[in-house]
Design a protein around this motif. Structure first.
Motif, PDB file in Angstrom:
ATOM      1  N   LEU A   1      44.797  96.876 128.697  1.00 45.64           N
ATOM      2  CA  LEU A   1      43.940  97.370 127.619  1.00 45.64           C
ATOM      3  C   LEU A   1      42.729  96.460 127.464  1.00 45.64           C
ATOM      4  O   LEU A   1      41.607  96.934 127.241  1.00 45.64           O
ATOM      5  CB  LEU A   1      44.717  97.431 126.301  1.00 45.64           C
ATOM      6  N   GLU A   2      42.942  95.169 127.596  1.00 46.18           N
ATOM      7  CA  GLU A   2      41.842  94.210 127.520  1.00 46.18           C
ATOM      8  C   GLU A   2      40.812  94.476 128.615  1.00 46.18           C
ATOM      9  O   GLU A   2      39.602  94.409 128.374  1.00 46.18           O
ATOM     10  CB  GLU A   2      42.379  92.790 127.654  1.00 46.18           C
ATOM     11  N   LYS A   3      41.279  94.796 129.810  1.00 42.57           N
ATOM     12  CA  LYS A   3      40.358  95.101 130.908  1.00 42.57           C
ATOM     13  C   LYS A   3      39.495  96.315 130.570  1.00 42.57           C
ATOM     14  O   LYS A   3      38.285  96.322 130.816  1.00 42.57           O
ATOM     15  CB  LYS A   3      41.132  95.348 132.194  1.00 42.57           C
ATOM     16  N   GLY A   4      40.113  97.351 130.004  1.00 42.94           N
ATOM     17  CA  GLY A   4      39.361  98.539 129.623  1.00 42.94           C
ATOM     18  C   GLY A   4      38.380  98.264 128.505  1.00 42.94           C
ATOM     19  O   GLY A   4      37.250  98.764 128.508  1.00 42.94           O
ATOM     20  N   ALA A   5      38.811  97.440 127.536  1.00 43.14           N
ATOM     21  CA  ALA A   5      37.940  97.094 126.410  1.00 43.14           C
ATOM     22  C   ALA A   5      36.761  96.251 126.876  1.00 43.14           C
ATOM     23  O   ALA A   5      35.615  96.457 126.452  1.00 43.14           O
ATOM     24  CB  ALA A   5      38.755  96.346 125.348  1.00 43.14           C
ATOM     25  N   SER A   6      37.021  95.286 127.757  1.00 46.27           N
ATOM     26  CA  SER A   6      35.947  94.436 128.274  1.00 46.27           C
ATOM     27  C   SER A   6      34.938  95.256 129.072  1.00 46.27           C
ATOM     28  O   SER A   6      33.722  95.058 128.964  1.00 46.27           O
ATOM     29  CB  SER A   6      36.530  93.335 129.168  1.00 46.27           C
ATOM     30  N   PHE A   7      35.450  96.184 129.854  1.00 48.08           N
ATOM     31  CA  PHE A   7      34.577  97.055 130.636  1.00 48.08           C
ATOM     32  C   PHE A   7      33.645  97.838 129.718  1.00 48.08           C
ATOM     33  O   PHE A   7      32.438  97.931 129.969  1.00 48.08           O
ATOM     34  CB  PHE A   7      35.412  98.015 131.482  1.00 48.08           C
ATOM     35  N   HIS A   8      34.188  98.392 128.627  1.00 48.20           N
ATOM     36  CA  HIS A   8      33.373  99.226 127.750  1.00 48.20           C
ATOM     37  C   HIS A   8      32.323  98.402 127.016  1.00 48.20           C
ATOM     38  O   HIS A   8      31.164  98.837 126.887  1.00 48.20           O
ATOM     39  CB  HIS A   8      34.260  99.959 126.752  1.00 48.20           C
ATOM     40  N   SER A   9      32.692  97.218 126.535  1.00 51.16           N
ATOM     41  CA  SER A   9      31.708  96.372 125.859  1.00 51.16           C
ATOM     42  C   SER A   9      30.577  96.001 126.801  1.00 51.16           C
ATOM     43  O   SER A   9      29.397  96.016 126.427  1.00 51.16           O
ATOM     44  CB  SER A   9      32.381  95.100 125.323  1.00 51.16           C
ATOM     45  N   THR A  10      30.906  95.686 128.043  1.00 51.71           N
ATOM     46  CA  THR A  10      29.890  95.336 129.031  1.00 51.71           C
ATOM     47  C   THR A  10      29.007  96.533 129.358  1.00 51.71           C
ATOM     48  O   THR A  10      27.782  96.410 129.489  1.00 51.71           O
ATOM     49  CB  THR A  10      30.554  94.805 130.310  1.00 51.71           C
ATOM     50  N   GLU A  11      29.612  97.712 129.476  1.00 54.98           N
ATOM     51  CA  GLU A  11      28.838  98.932 129.732  1.00 54.98           C
ATOM     52  C   GLU A  11      27.859  99.202 128.584  1.00 54.98           C
ATOM     53  O   GLU A  11      26.701  99.565 128.812  1.00 54.98           O
ATOM     54  CB  GLU A  11      29.789 100.124 129.895  1.00 54.98           C
ATOM     55  N   MET A  12      28.316  99.051 127.355  1.00 52.93           N
ATOM     56  CA  MET A  12      27.435  99.291 126.218  1.00 52.93           C
ATOM     57  C   MET A  12      26.259  98.316 126.233  1.00 52.93           C
ATOM     58  O   MET A  12      25.120  98.692 125.928  1.00 52.93           O
ATOM     59  CB  MET A  12      28.209  99.187 124.900  1.00 52.93           C
ATOM     60  N   GLU A  13      26.534  97.065 126.599  1.00 53.07           N
ATOM     61  CA  GLU A  13      25.465  96.062 126.616  1.00 53.07           C
ATOM     62  C   GLU A  13      24.475  96.317 127.749  1.00 53.07           C
ATOM     63  O   GLU A  13      23.262  96.352 127.534  1.00 53.07           O
ATOM     64  CB  GLU A  13      26.086  94.670 126.744  1.00 53.07           C
ATOM     65  N   THR A  14      24.984  96.508 128.946  1.00 58.96           N
ATOM     66  CA  THR A  14      24.095  96.612 130.111  1.00 58.96           C
ATOM     67  C   THR A  14      23.363  97.948 130.172  1.00 58.96           C
ATOM     68  O   THR A  14      22.240  98.020 130.686  1.00 58.96           O
ATOM     69  CB  THR A  14      24.881  96.405 131.419  1.00 58.96           C
ATOM     70  N   LYS A  15      23.975  99.009 129.638  1.00 60.39           N
ATOM     71  CA  LYS A  15      23.365 100.337 129.738  1.00 60.39           C
ATOM     72  C   LYS A  15      22.735 100.814 128.429  1.00 60.39           C
ATOM     73  O   LYS A  15      22.217 101.922 128.345  1.00 60.39           O
ATOM     74  CB  LYS A  15      24.401 101.339 130.258  1.00 60.39           C
ATOM     75  N   GLY A  16      22.816  99.973 127.407  1.00 58.05           N
ATOM     76  CA  GLY A  16      22.054 100.219 126.196  1.00 58.05           C
ATOM     77  C   GLY A  16      22.512 101.382 125.347  1.00 58.05           C
ATOM     78  O   GLY A  16      21.699 102.204 124.918  1.00 58.05           O
ATOM     79  N   PHE A  17      23.812 101.493 125.073  1.00 58.71           N
ATOM     80  CA  PHE A  17      24.290 102.533 124.160  1.00 58.71           C
ATOM     81  C   PHE A  17      25.375 101.956 123.266  1.00 58.71           C
ATOM     82  O   PHE A  17      25.892 100.868 123.520  1.00 58.71           O
ATOM     83  CB  PHE A  17      24.812 103.752 124.924  1.00 58.71           C
ATOM     84  N   PHE A  18      25.704 102.674 122.203  1.00 60.29           N
ATOM     85  CA  PHE A  18      26.770 102.260 121.288  1.00 60.29           C
ATOM     86  C   PHE A  18      27.557 103.500 120.904  1.00 60.29           C
ATOM     87  O   PHE A  18      27.159 104.267 120.033  1.00 60.29           O
ATOM     88  CB  PHE A  18      26.197 101.573 120.046  1.00 60.29           C
ATOM     89  N   SER A  19      28.656 103.724 121.591  1.00 61.14           N
ATOM     90  CA  SER A  19      29.418 104.958 121.397  1.00 61.14           C
ATOM     91  C   SER A  19      30.774 104.825 122.079  1.00 61.14           C
ATOM     92  O   SER A  19      30.945 104.033 123.009  1.00 61.14           O
ATOM     93  CB  SER A  19      28.660 106.148 122.001  1.00 61.14           C
ATOM     94  N   HIS A  20      31.739 105.628 121.611  1.00 59.42           N
ATOM     95  CA  HIS A  20      33.027 105.713 122.298  1.00 59.42           C
ATOM     96  C   HIS A  20      32.903 106.521 123.590  1.00 59.42           C
ATOM     97  O   HIS A  20      33.742 106.404 124.479  1.00 59.42           O
ATOM     98  CB  HIS A  20      34.072 106.382 121.394  1.00 59.42           C
ATOM     99  N   ILE A  21      31.873 107.341 123.661  1.00 57.74           N
ATOM    100  CA  ILE A  21      31.680 108.205 124.825  1.00 57.74           C
ATOM    101  C   ILE A  21      30.653 107.571 125.755  1.00 57.74           C
ATOM    102  O   ILE A  21      29.498 107.362 125.375  1.00 57.74           O
ATOM    103  CB  ILE A  21      31.214 109.613 124.397  1.00 57.74           C
ATOM    104  N   ASN A  22      31.084 107.271 126.974  1.00 61.04           N
ATOM    105  CA  ASN A  22      30.201 106.686 127.978  1.00 61.04           C
ATOM    106  C   ASN A  22      29.644 107.818 128.848  1.00 61.04           C
ATOM    107  O   ASN A  22      30.261 108.235 129.826  1.00 61.04           O
ATOM    108  CB  ASN A  22      30.973 105.677 128.826  1.00 61.04           C
ATOM    109  N   ARG A  23      28.496 108.306 128.475  1.00 63.36           N
ATOM    110  CA  ARG A  23      27.883 109.415 129.211  1.00 63.36           C
ATOM    111  C   ARG A  23      27.182 108.950 130.482  1.00 63.36           C
ATOM    112  O   ARG A  23      26.728 109.766 131.272  1.00 63.36           O
ATOM    113  CB  ARG A  23      26.898 110.156 128.299  1.00 63.36           C
ATOM    114  N   LYS A  24      27.097 107.659 130.681  1.00 60.61           N
ATOM    115  CA  LYS A  24      26.438 107.111 131.856  1.00 60.61           C
ATOM    116  C   LYS A  24      27.420 106.818 132.981  1.00 60.61           C
ATOM    117  O   LYS A  24      27.025 106.423 134.075  1.00 60.61           O
ATOM    118  CB  LYS A  24      25.669 105.844 131.470  1.00 60.61           C
ATOM    119  N   ASN A  25      28.710 106.994 132.722  1.00 59.26           N
ATOM    120  CA  ASN A  25      29.739 106.725 133.720  1.00 59.26           C
ATOM    121  C   ASN A  25      30.934 107.628 133.417  1.00 59.26           C
ATOM    122  O   ASN A  25      31.837 107.247 132.672  1.00 59.26           O
ATOM    123  CB  ASN A  25      30.148 105.250 133.695  1.00 59.26           C
ATOM    124  N   LYS A  26      30.945 108.830 133.972  1.00 59.34           N
ATOM    125  CA  LYS A  26      31.920 109.850 133.597  1.00 59.34           C
ATOM    126  C   LYS A  26      33.355 109.467 133.933  1.00 59.34           C
ATOM    127  O   LYS A  26      34.298 109.945 133.298  1.00 59.34           O
ATOM    128  CB  LYS A  26      31.560 111.181 134.258  1.00 59.34           C
TER     129      LYS A  26
END
Length: 216
Positions: A73-98
């Motif tokens: 779960l930590e791996k998934g959480a870390s991935f999402h926080s990094t995605e939000m930072e690097t790709k510039g969004f704030f959401s539960h839905i990652n539309r930049k990586n389906k």
């Protein structure tokens, strides 16, 4: 400050192994010196901050229902926080990586298989800054120092414990996030953080992006 909450219900169950920061009770964790060290953003110990948020979250739970550490779960959480930072969004839905679009997708991709999956996210100022007053910044010895504009006082850096408690307090003031934290159906928790890399061109205060990924 921004935060959000999400819940998914799916199939199966899986338990993750513990690591050193998770080998003690949450109460005892904050008695060790590391948790009370200053969290210097240019050399932040991400694993320590994640553990501090995990344990601060556990302190909101009854003793009989303390979260177990979910490494995957930590791996998934870390991935999402990094995605939000690097790709510039704030959401539960990652539309930049389906492939990692929802909390469930992220849990599944990192082999964290649970009957239910939930998620809290938060963007929080990583300094001792509680109001909306004007502030200034200066580059000193290769790092930015922030000052309150009115009195010139330095905006104090927080300890790992203080950042963690500040973030958990923010979640606990929101009914949806609080419900996730206290949900007795969740048995495991993983936390992931990323530092928002502000250019400081507009004197933005540095912030931490955090994701809590719950499983049960």
């Amino acid at each position: 400050m921004k935060y959000s909450v999400h819940v998914f219900i799916f199939l199966a169950a899986f338990s993750s192994p513990a690591q050193n920061y998770y080998s003690t009770s949450s109460m005892k964790f904050f008695e060790i010196g590391l948790a009370n060290d200053t969290a210097k953003l240019e050399s932040l110990n991400m694993e320590l901050l994640q553990a501090a948020i995990f344990h601060a979250t556990n302190l909101e739970r009854p003793k009989k229902r303390q979260f177990k550490y979910g490494k995957n779960l930590e791996k998934g959480a870390s991935f999402h926080s990094t995605e939000m930072e690097t790709k510039g969004f704030f959401s539960h839905i990652n539309r930049k990586n389906k492939k990692y679009k929802t909390p469930f997708h992220r849990a599944e991709k990192f082999n964290a298989k649970y009957l239910i999956v939930g998620e809290n996210i938060l963007e929080e100022i990583a300094l001792d800054y509680k109001d909306n007053s004007v502030y200034d910044s200066e580059l000193e010895n290769g790092r930015y120092v922030f000052y309150h504009h009115n009195n010139g006082e330095i905006v104090r850096e927080l300890t790992y414990k203080e950042i963690a408690v500040k973030m958990v307090d923010s979640w606990m003031k929101s009914p949806g996030h609080k419900a996730n934290i206290l949900n007795k159906e969740y048995t495991h928790l993983g936390v992931g953080v990323a530092i928002k890399k502000n250019p400081y061109a507009t004197d933005d205060l540095p912030t931490v992006l955090a994701t809590q990924l719950f499983g049960g």
